[in-house]
Design a protein around this motif. Structure first.
Motif, short mmCIF file in Angstrom:
data_model
loop_
_atom_site.label_atom_id
_atom_site.label_comp_id
_atom_site.label_asym_id
_atom_site.label_seq_id
_atom_site.Cartn_x
_atom_site.Cartn_y
_atom_site.Cartn_z
N TRP A 52 52.53 74.88 -21.53
CA TRP A 52 52.21 76.30 -21.64
C TRP A 52 52.56 76.86 -23.03
N THR A 90 58.62 81.65 -13.05
CA THR A 90 58.57 80.27 -12.55
C THR A 90 59.76 79.44 -13.01
N HIS A 190 52.37 78.57 -12.31
CA HIS A 190 52.28 78.66 -13.77
C HIS A 190 53.69 78.74 -14.35
N ASP A 191 53.82 78.25 -15.58
CA ASP A 191 54.98 78.57 -16.40
C ASP A 191 56.22 77.72 -16.22
N THR A 192 56.16 76.67 -15.43
CA THR A 192 57.24 75.68 -15.49
C THR A 192 57.27 75.13 -16.90
N THR A 210 62.36 74.55 -13.51
CA THR A 210 61.45 75.40 -12.73
C THR A 210 62.17 76.06 -11.56
N GLY A 212 60.14 76.28 -9.05
CA GLY A 212 59.25 75.65 -8.06
C GLY A 212 58.11 76.57 -7.63
N MET A 213 57.42 76.17 -6.62
CA MET A 213 56.28 76.95 -6.16
C MET A 213 56.79 78.22 -5.47
N ARG A 220 62.37 73.09 -0.09
CA ARG A 220 61.28 72.32 -0.72
C ARG A 220 61.63 72.00 -2.19
N GLY A 222 59.87 70.08 -5.63
CA GLY A 222 58.63 69.53 -6.18
C GLY A 222 58.88 68.35 -7.09
N SER A 224 59.35 68.57 -10.48
CA SER A 224 60.00 68.87 -11.76
C SER A 224 61.37 68.21 -11.95
N THR A 243 53.32 69.98 -15.17
CA THR A 243 53.41 71.30 -14.57
C THR A 243 52.33 71.41 -13.50
N MET A 245 51.07 71.68 -9.27
CA MET A 245 51.34 71.38 -7.87
C MET A 245 52.15 70.09 -7.73
N GLY A 246 53.46 70.27 -7.55
CA GLY A 246 54.38 69.15 -7.64
C GLY A 246 54.14 68.05 -6.62
C1 SD4 Z 1 56.73 72.45 -8.62
N1 SD4 Z 1 55.74 71.58 -10.62
O1 SD4 Z 1 57.76 72.87 -8.14
C2 SD4 Z 1 56.46 72.69 -10.11
C3 SD4 Z 1 55.78 74.00 -10.25
C4 SD4 Z 1 55.21 74.26 -11.59
O2 SD4 Z 1 54.46 75.70 -13.21
O3 SD4 Z 1 55.01 73.38 -12.39
N2 SD4 Z 1 54.93 75.46 -11.98
O4 SD4 Z 1 55.88 71.85 -7.97
#
Ligand code: SD4
Length: 331
Positions: A52, A90, A190-192, A210, A212-213, A220, A222, A224, A243, A245-246
């Motif tokens: 990003w 994020t 976004h933004d991790t 992060t 996370g989501m 949960r 992900g 990162s 970055t 959807m983990g």
């Molecule tokens: C996740 N990959 O927890 C992270 C979320 C992420 O930008 O990248 N957000 O799945």
């Protein structure tokens, strides 16, 4: 795509010349048999690259690198800028909470020797990247999760803070009206920040941090903070970070895959593209999520690729700071 070509093609490039008094010997021969690159090519470093458009974080990392600091310090100092930015929802303080209204943070860090540390689903601590580094340096473990991570942080002198800002609390309250978990592409996922750096000695380190989501289930975790998924560094070859959807990155062990593809001779760009293709091969007909990978090899060549348009990644080197728009799988 080679970095120089990318810089040339980048329509949003914002190259700016920067003073780099310590950069007198930043070009060095690379052992081609180790780095999977053509013979007699020159390495260009120091350099930092992050997911990003994080100008402030990459600028901080560059300050460390350009004044002779090592890659690991540059990573920690750099990503901390985003952890402390309450407007980034994020990462760190201000991150979106889980569906119960609790902010939990994930982070990992990896150094040139393959040492690594991570914290998972940690509450109440503002700088998970620094706790991850302490896990790496001061414990026999790689990962600490939940209350164990938080307790360890207090033992190391970290203060208890409230990570839920008023803005994130109000948005969560609004979200509760539907309680629908449907991350919006390039917005809620976004933004991790994932960051990779090469210092003046040619050594590579990386970090990823992060919240996370947004509105995830309690507990949960992900990709990162998972070494190999959200981040991987091999000082002989290069590094990669992710970055998006983990869950999908974990299923492919994405960052490790990309580093291994570079070991086999692919450029960082080719390796990132192959990483995304592997994910899409497991998700036939699905087009509702975003993942972005970035990678760097021992030469300082970079690459980035994503599923959906909209992903960018930032570099900072003696050539200036650039926001690179990523090519995407979906047009
Ligand atoms: C996740 N990959 O927890 C992270 C979320 C992420 O930008 O990248 N957000 O799945």
């Amino acid at each position: 795509m080679k970095r120089r070509k990318f810089l040339k093609n980048s329509s949003t490039a914002t190259a700016a010349l920067v003073a780099t008094p310590f950069l007198t010997s930043c070009k060095e021969e690379v052992n081609p048999s180790k780095a999977g690159v053509a013979a007699n090519t020159k390495a260009i470093y120091p350099i930092v690259i992050c997911t990003w458009d994080f100008l402030n974080a990459s600028t901080k990392a560059w300050e460390v690198l350009s004044s002779g600091g090592n890659a690991l310090d540059a990573i920690e100092q750099g990503v901390k800028v985003e952890e402390d930015d309450v407007t980034n929802q994020t990462v760190g303080t201000g991150g979106r909470p889980d569906r119960d209204g609790t902010v939990t943070l994930d982070a990992c860090i990896m150094d040139k020797d393959g040492n690594c540390g991570a914290v998972l689903a940690m509450e109440n601590i503002a700088n998970p990247i620094s706790v991850a580094r302490k896990v790496m340096e001061d414990t026999p473990h790689v990962m600490l999760a939940g209350q164990g991570a938080e307790q360890f942080a207090y033992e190391k002198g970290f203060k208890k803070v409230n990570l839920l800002t008023e803005q994130s609390r109000l948005e969560w309250w609004e979200w509760k009206k539907t309680s629908e978990y449907k991350p919006i592409i390039n917005i809620e996922n976004h933004d991790t920040i994932g960051m990779l750096a090469i210092d003046k000695n040619g050594d590579i380190a990386g970090g990823c941090t992060t919240s996370g989501m947004g509105y995830k289930m309690a507990g949960r975790v992900g990709d990162s903070p998972i070494i190999g998924a959200g981040l991987f560094v091999d000082n002989e070859i290069g590094g990669a970070t992710a970055t998006g959807m983990g869950e999908e990155v974990v299923r492919t062990v994405g960052s490790f895959l990309i580093v291994e593809l570079m070991r086999q001779g692919k450029s960082p760009q080719e390796a990132c593209e192959e990483g995304v293709k592997r994910i899409m091969a497991k998700n036939e007909g699905r087009n509702d999520f975003q993942i972005g990978f970035i990678a760097i090899n021992k030469k300082g060549e970079i690459g980035g690729y994503c599923i959906q348009p909209g992903f960018t990644y930032r570099t900072y080197s003696e050539e200036g700071h650039i926001n690179n728009p990523s090519e995407s799988y979906v047009s």
